[in-house]
Design a protein around this motif. Structure first.
Motif, mmCIF file in Angstrom:
data_model
loop_
_atom_site.group_PDB
_atom_site.id
_atom_site.type_symbol
_atom_site.label_atom_id
_atom_site.label_comp_id
_atom_site.label_asym_id
_atom_site.label_seq_id
_atom_site.Cartn_x
_atom_site.Cartn_y
_atom_site.Cartn_z
ATOM 1 N N ARG A 19 1.019 -1.153 -0.100
ATOM 2 C CA ARG A 19 0.460 0.298 0.046
ATOM 3 C C ARG A 19 0.960 1.316 -0.300
ATOM 4 N N SER A 20 2.190 1.012 0.662
ATOM 5 C CA SER A 20 2.910 2.851 0.637
ATOM 6 C C SER A 20 3.362 2.527 -0.396
ATOM 7 N N ARG A 21 3.736 2.123 -1.237
ATOM 8 C CA ARG A 21 5.212 1.480 -2.298
ATOM 9 C C ARG A 21 4.223 1.940 -3.007
ATOM 10 N N GLN A 22 5.093 3.149 -4.465
ATOM 11 C CA GLN A 22 4.628 3.290 -5.306
ATOM 12 C C GLN A 22 5.450 3.338 -6.418
ATOM 13 N N GLU A 23 5.002 3.867 -7.653
ATOM 14 C CA GLU A 23 6.602 3.147 -8.631
ATOM 15 C C GLU A 23 7.289 4.463 -8.450
ATOM 16 N N GLY A 24 6.322 5.949 -8.488
ATOM 17 C CA GLY A 24 7.263 6.869 -8.779
ATOM 18 C C GLY A 24 7.900 6.779 -9.636
ATOM 19 N N GLU A 25 9.459 6.942 -9.556
ATOM 20 C CA GLU A 25 10.133 7.847 -11.344
ATOM 21 C C GLU A 25 11.076 6.513 -11.300
ATOM 22 N N LEU A 26 11.281 5.467 -10.722
ATOM 23 C CA LEU A 26 11.814 4.324 -11.196
ATOM 24 C C LEU A 26 10.903 3.763 -12.469
ATOM 25 N N PHE A 27 11.590 2.775 -13.351
ATOM 26 C CA PHE A 27 11.108 1.770 -14.241
ATOM 27 C C PHE A 27 10.396 1.062 -13.189
ATOM 28 N N ALA A 28 9.161 0.354 -14.458
ATOM 29 C CA ALA A 28 8.111 -1.093 -14.135
ATOM 30 C C ALA A 28 9.891 -1.836 -13.446
ATOM 31 N N ALA A 29 10.900 -2.552 -13.951
ATOM 32 C CA ALA A 29 10.962 -3.503 -13.615
ATOM 33 C C ALA A 29 12.105 -2.920 -12.987
ATOM 34 N N ASP A 30 12.582 -1.758 -12.615
ATOM 35 C CA ASP A 30 13.413 -1.402 -10.980
ATOM 36 C C ASP A 30 12.865 -2.404 -9.933
ATOM 37 N N TYR A 31 11.416 -0.722 -10.418
ATOM 38 C CA TYR A 31 10.716 -0.893 -9.069
ATOM 39 C C TYR A 31 10.051 -2.739 -8.520
ATOM 40 N N ASP A 32 9.669 -3.701 -9.417
ATOM 41 C CA ASP A 32 9.631 -5.092 -9.641
ATOM 42 C C ASP A 32 10.179 -5.904 -8.781
ATOM 43 N N GLN A 34 12.840 -4.053 -6.795
ATOM 44 C CA GLN A 34 13.198 -3.776 -5.373
ATOM 45 C C GLN A 34 12.308 -4.036 -4.748
ATOM 46 N N MET A 35 10.794 -4.446 -5.275
ATOM 47 C CA MET A 35 9.865 -5.055 -4.388
ATOM 48 C C MET A 35 10.282 -6.218 -4.045
ATOM 49 N N ARG A 36 10.232 -7.161 -5.222
ATOM 50 C CA ARG A 36 10.804 -8.377 -4.893
ATOM 51 C C ARG A 36 11.659 -8.598 -3.894
ATOM 52 N N ASP A 37 12.817 -8.106 -3.698
ATOM 53 C CA ASP A 37 13.825 -7.769 -2.538
ATOM 54 C C ASP A 37 13.392 -7.445 -1.257
ATOM 55 N N GLU A 38 12.471 -6.886 -1.177
ATOM 56 C CA GLU A 38 12.170 -6.327 -0.220
ATOM 57 C C GLU A 38 11.203 -7.504 0.360
ATOM 58 N N LEU A 39 10.468 -7.663 -0.167
ATOM 59 C CA LEU A 39 9.010 -8.827 -0.083
ATOM 60 C C LEU A 39 9.831 -10.300 0.242
ATOM 61 N N ARG A 40 11.575 -10.392 -0.461
ATOM 62 C CA ARG A 40 12.040 -11.600 0.256
ATOM 63 C C ARG A 40 11.719 -11.969 1.534
ATOM 64 N N MET A 41 12.588 -10.512 1.407
ATOM 65 C CA MET A 41 13.511 -10.476 3.221
ATOM 66 C C MET A 41 12.722 -10.663 3.754
ATOM 67 N N LEU A 42 11.351 -10.292 3.138
ATOM 68 C CA LEU A 42 10.298 -9.584 5.040
ATOM 69 C C LEU A 42 9.519 -11.359 5.183
ATOM 70 N N MET A 43 8.809 -12.069 3.567
ATOM 71 C CA MET A 43 8.020 -12.454 4.195
ATOM 72 C C MET A 43 8.874 -14.700 3.452
ATOM 73 N N GLY A 44 10.094 -14.183 2.862
ATOM 74 C CA GLY A 44 10.599 -15.113 2.550
ATOM 75 C C GLY A 44 10.393 -15.801 1.598
ATOM 76 N N THR A 45 11.203 -16.529 0.410
ATOM 77 C CA THR A 45 11.200 -16.922 -0.878
ATOM 78 C C THR A 45 9.999 -17.903 -1.578
ATOM 79 N N ALA A 46 9.688 -18.801 -0.316
ATOM 80 C CA ALA A 46 8.555 -19.839 -0.554
ATOM 81 C C ALA A 46 7.034 -18.976 -0.590
ATOM 82 N N LYS A 47 7.161 -17.546 0.442
ATOM 83 C CA LYS A 47 5.818 -16.800 0.341
ATOM 84 C C LYS A 47 5.606 -16.287 -0.809
ATOM 85 N N LEU A 48 6.608 -15.567 -1.738
ATOM 86 C CA LEU A 48 6.070 -14.701 -2.679
ATOM 87 C C LEU A 48 5.439 -14.299 -3.033
#
Length: 74
Positions: A19-32, A34-48
């Motif tokens: 909810r808090s993240r918005q793409e802003g000036e990042l390209f879609a691939a960069d955003y994805d 970055q978000m994947r890395d943050e979510l992987r740290m938060l929830m682990g690869t298995a729950k991505l």
């Protein structure tokens, strides 16, 4: 389903992050990436796999909210 699989606390954290993240000036691939890395740290690869489901929930909520704000024409 997501809340049950992730648990209430983790679901709330993932939901808040998405909810808090918005793409802003990042390209879609960069955003994805970055978000994947943050979510992987938060929830682990298995729950991505729940990332798109929570993202879809947010989208549906936004669509419903927008529809409620639209004036009826009849």
């Amino acid at each position: 389903m997501c809340e049950q699989e992730l648990g209430a606390d983790l679901f709330a954290q993932v939901y808040a992050l998405l909810r808090s993240r918005q793409e802003g000036e990042l390209f879609a691939a960069d955003y994805d990436a970055q978000m994947r890395d943050e979510l992987r740290m938060l929830m682990g690869t298995a729950k991505l796999r729940f990332w798109p489901v929570v993202d879809q929930l947010i989208f549906c909520e936004d669509v419903e909210e927008d529809a409620e704000l639209q004036p009826t024409l009849w």
